[in-house]
Design an enzyme around this catalytic site. Structure first.
Site, PDB file in Angstrom:
ATOM      1  N   ARG A   1      -3.291  -5.191  -2.686  1.00 50.28           N
ATOM      2  CA  ARG A   1      -2.133  -5.193  -3.329  1.00 50.28           C
ATOM      3  C   ARG A   1      -0.891  -5.324  -2.121  1.00 50.28           C
ATOM      4  O   ARG A   1       0.141  -6.203  -2.781  1.00 50.28           O
ATOM      5  CB  ARG A   1      -2.126  -3.765  -3.954  1.00 50.28           C
ATOM      6  CG  ARG A   1      -0.965  -3.599  -4.743  1.00 50.28           C
ATOM      7  CD  ARG A   1      -0.760  -2.254  -5.282  1.00 50.28           C
ATOM      8  NE  ARG A   1      -0.816  -1.083  -4.296  1.00 50.28           N
ATOM      9  CZ  ARG A   1      -0.811   0.029  -4.729  1.00 50.28           C
ATOM     10  NH1 ARG A   1      -1.088   0.331  -5.924  1.00 50.28           N
ATOM     11  NH2 ARG A   1      -0.804   1.089  -3.774  1.00 50.28           N
TER      12      ARG A   1
ATOM     13  N   ARG B   1      23.552  -9.730   8.276  1.00 50.46           N
ATOM     14  CA  ARG B   1      23.533  -9.581   6.618  1.00 50.46           C
ATOM     15  C   ARG B   1      24.003 -10.462   5.949  1.00 50.46           C
ATOM     16  O   ARG B   1      25.089 -10.985   5.895  1.00 50.46           O
ATOM     17  CB  ARG B   1      24.674  -8.131   6.452  1.00 50.46           C
ATOM     18  CG  ARG B   1      24.486  -7.539   4.951  1.00 50.46           C
ATOM     19  CD  ARG B   1      25.325  -6.246   4.946  1.00 50.46           C
ATOM     20  NE  ARG B   1      25.077  -5.603   3.556  1.00 50.46           N
ATOM     21  CZ  ARG B   1      25.530  -6.395   2.542  1.00 50.46           C
ATOM     22  NH1 ARG B   1      26.762  -7.341   2.799  1.00 50.46           N
ATOM     23  NH2 ARG B   1      25.463  -5.625   1.493  1.00 50.46           N
TER      24      ARG B   1
ATOM     25  N   LYS C   1       5.089  -3.410  -4.730  1.00 56.38           N
ATOM     26  CA  LYS C   1       5.352  -1.913  -4.131  1.00 56.38           C
ATOM     27  C   LYS C   1       6.335  -2.260  -3.155  1.00 56.38           C
ATOM     28  O   LYS C   1       6.118  -2.225  -1.845  1.00 56.38           O
ATOM     29  CB  LYS C   1       4.156  -1.472  -3.574  1.00 56.38           C
ATOM     30  CG  LYS C   1       3.923   0.100  -3.347  1.00 56.38           C
ATOM     31  CD  LYS C   1       2.486   0.588  -3.149  1.00 56.38           C
ATOM     32  CE  LYS C   1       2.449   1.798  -2.810  1.00 56.38           C
ATOM     33  NZ  LYS C   1       2.949   3.158  -3.590  1.00 56.38           N
TER      34      LYS C   1
ATOM     35  N   GLU D   1       5.040   4.850 -16.472  1.00 54.01           N
ATOM     36  CA  GLU D   1       4.346   5.751 -15.326  1.00 54.01           C
ATOM     37  C   GLU D   1       4.863   6.893 -14.782  1.00 54.01           C
ATOM     38  O   GLU D   1       6.201   7.154 -15.369  1.00 54.01           O
ATOM     39  CB  GLU D   1       3.890   4.738 -14.439  1.00 54.01           C
ATOM     40  CG  GLU D   1       5.018   3.895 -13.467  1.00 54.01           C
ATOM     41  CD  GLU D   1       4.696   3.100 -12.281  1.00 54.01           C
ATOM     42  OE1 GLU D   1       3.489   3.147 -11.907  1.00 54.01           O
ATOM     43  OE2 GLU D   1       5.644   2.138 -12.067  1.00 54.01           O
TER      44      GLU D   1
ATOM     45  N   LEU E   1       3.128  -0.110 -11.636  1.00 54.61           N
ATOM     46  CA  LEU E   1       2.490  -0.282 -10.372  1.00 54.61           C
ATOM     47  C   LEU E   1       1.019  -0.207 -10.608  1.00 54.61           C
ATOM     48  O   LEU E   1       0.501   0.577 -11.287  1.00 54.61           O
ATOM     49  CB  LEU E   1       2.622   0.556  -8.987  1.00 54.61           C
ATOM     50  CG  LEU E   1       2.249   0.149  -7.831  1.00 54.61           C
ATOM     51  CD1 LEU E   1       2.980  -0.789  -7.155  1.00 54.61           C
ATOM     52  CD2 LEU E   1       1.935   1.454  -6.880  1.00 54.61           C
TER      53      LEU E   1
HETATM   54  N1  PDD Z   1       2.754   6.207  -4.814  1.00 55.73           N
HETATM   55  N2  PDD Z   1       2.940   4.138  -9.631  1.00 55.73           N
HETATM   56  C1  PDD Z   1       4.171   4.342  -8.601  1.00 55.73           C
HETATM   57  C2  PDD Z   1       5.341   4.128  -9.092  1.00 55.73           C
HETATM   58  C3  PDD Z   1       3.561   4.650  -7.251  1.00 55.73           C
HETATM   59  O1  PDD Z   1       4.577   4.757  -6.290  1.00 55.73           O
HETATM   60  C4  PDD Z   1       2.069   4.934  -6.854  1.00 55.73           C
HETATM   61  C5  PDD Z   1       1.958   5.322  -5.599  1.00 55.73           C
HETATM   62  C6  PDD Z   1       1.208   4.832  -7.962  1.00 55.73           C
HETATM   63  C7  PDD Z   1      -0.249   4.986  -7.612  1.00 55.73           C
HETATM   64  O2  PDD Z   1      -0.646   4.113  -6.813  1.00 55.73           O
HETATM   65  P1  PDD Z   1      -2.025   4.366  -5.960  1.00 55.73           P
HETATM   66  O3  PDD Z   1      -3.199   4.953  -6.894  1.00 55.73           O
HETATM   67  O4  PDD Z   1      -2.201   3.074  -5.611  1.00 55.73           O
HETATM   68  O5  PDD Z   1      -1.464   5.125  -4.950  1.00 55.73           O
HETATM   69  C8  PDD Z   1       1.690   4.556  -9.237  1.00 55.73           C
HETATM   70  C9  PDD Z   1       2.399   6.348  -3.467  1.00 55.73           C
HETATM   71  C10 PDD Z   1       1.377   7.451  -3.169  1.00 55.73           C
HETATM   72  C11 PDD Z   1       3.751   6.839  -2.759  1.00 55.73           C
HETATM   73  O6  PDD Z   1       4.681   5.924  -2.744  1.00 55.73           O
HETATM   74  O7  PDD Z   1       3.646   7.742  -1.925  1.00 55.73           O
END
Ligand code: PDD
Length: 285
Positions: free
Chosen positions: A52, A100, A148, A180, A205
């Site tokens: 990812r 910037r 992400k 989500e 995500l």
């Molecule tokens: N967050 N959706 C969002 C918006 C997220 O930020 C996350 C994870 C997930 C779950 O993804 P994964 O199973 O790969 O952790 C779904 C992490 C934990 C964070 O930002 O701390």
């Protein structure tokens, strides 16, 4: 003892790690990140996080040359040096430091890479006993939630809004469907025994925990479907849960003041959590 962190090729005490005010991660949120869980001093679902990370870098056109092996050895050294038995490793890569400008820098810039660890109880999460209470709110995030990035302000504001009224989290709604959670993916178990989670799209995500749950539950007695669901579907469901690297599977027992099922952590949810933990423990790196 100060925490050892990693910054641009060096392992340093956290207080000595400094980043330029011209870093594009700081000025434009021009950065991507990963959070990988650690249990028994080892990394959970490492390959998934790496894949990812590469996808996020590619989507933002960030030219990053470190190899997967180099990244793994930095993770391992930080776990070792900071004595992390259970917790997480945070990794962030920004496009780097430049004058910037909204446009990406023309000349070559070195990405800024930062890693640090956090101790956290993941297996014995206190919220498992009561389950989490969530509220719904409109999903006003940008349209590329599949990348992400560190652009997390709306999720952070809405999480705080939930906490301010005594709840635990927020589930986002777009066009009537749940996308989500603030920092997790969402599942419901319908009354007829179907496990449902939103299908992948730019709106969510592609969670690594979500992917593992879908894989592991193939061999269970549950029918599994990837499709959008509504708040009404949740209120009518038998069970619900959220999932992420930092919580694994967390029962959700209430949405918008309405009990889900009998208002207690669901038995299938807790069974899936055990199944998930047993399986990831076999694949630790
Ligand atoms: N967050 N959706 C969002 C918006 C997220 O930020 C996350 C994870 C997930 C779950 O993804 P994964 O199973 O790969 O952790 C779904 C992490 C934990 C964070 O930002 O701390």
């Amino acid at each position: 003892m100060p925490r050892l962190v990693y910054l641009n090729g060096k392992f340093l005490p956290d207080v000595e790690a400094h980043i330029s005010i011209f870093d594009r991660g700081f000025l434009f949120s021009d950065a991507v990140y990963e959070v990988t869980a650690v249990i028994d001093k080892k990394l959970v679902s490492w390959e998934g996080h790496l894949n990812r990370l590469r996808y996020s870098l590619k989507e933002l056109n960030i030219d990053f040359t470190k190899t997967n092996d180099e990244l793994l050895s930095i993770h391992r050294k930080l776990i070792e040096q900071n004595n992390i038995t259970e917790g997480l490793v945070y990794l962030q890569i920004s496009r780097g430091k430049a004058e910037r400008d909204f446009a990406f820098p023309i000349s070559e810039v070195e990405p800024t890479i930062v890693l640090f660890t956090q101790q956290k109880k993941i297996i014995n999460n206190q919220k498992l006993l009561s389950g989490a209470k969530v509220i719904s709110c409109p999903d006003l995030r940008w349209g590329r939630a599949d990348i992400k990035t560190v652009q997390l302000l709306y999720a952070s504001m809405m999480k705080q809004k939930a906490l301010d009224i005594g709840k635990d989290d927020v589930w986002f709604v777009k066009n009537n469907f749940i996308t989500e959670g603030s920092s997790n993916n969402t599942f419901i178990l319908s009354k007829n025994g179907t496990l449902i989670t939103n299908s992948l799209s730019p709106q969510i995500l592609p969670g690594i925990t979500r992917k593992s749950i879908l894989e592991y539950s193939k061999n269970s007695d549950l029918i599994v479907k990837e499709k959008p669901f509504t708040i009404e579907d949740i209120k009518d469901a038998r069970e619900a849960f959220s999932c992420s690297s930092t919580t694994f599977i967390l029962p959700v027992v209430e949405i918008d003041d309405c009990k889900i099922g009998d208002g207690c952590p669901g038995e299938h949810t807790l069974r899936l959590r055990r199944l998930y933990i047993n399986n990831v423990k076999k694949e630790l790196i």
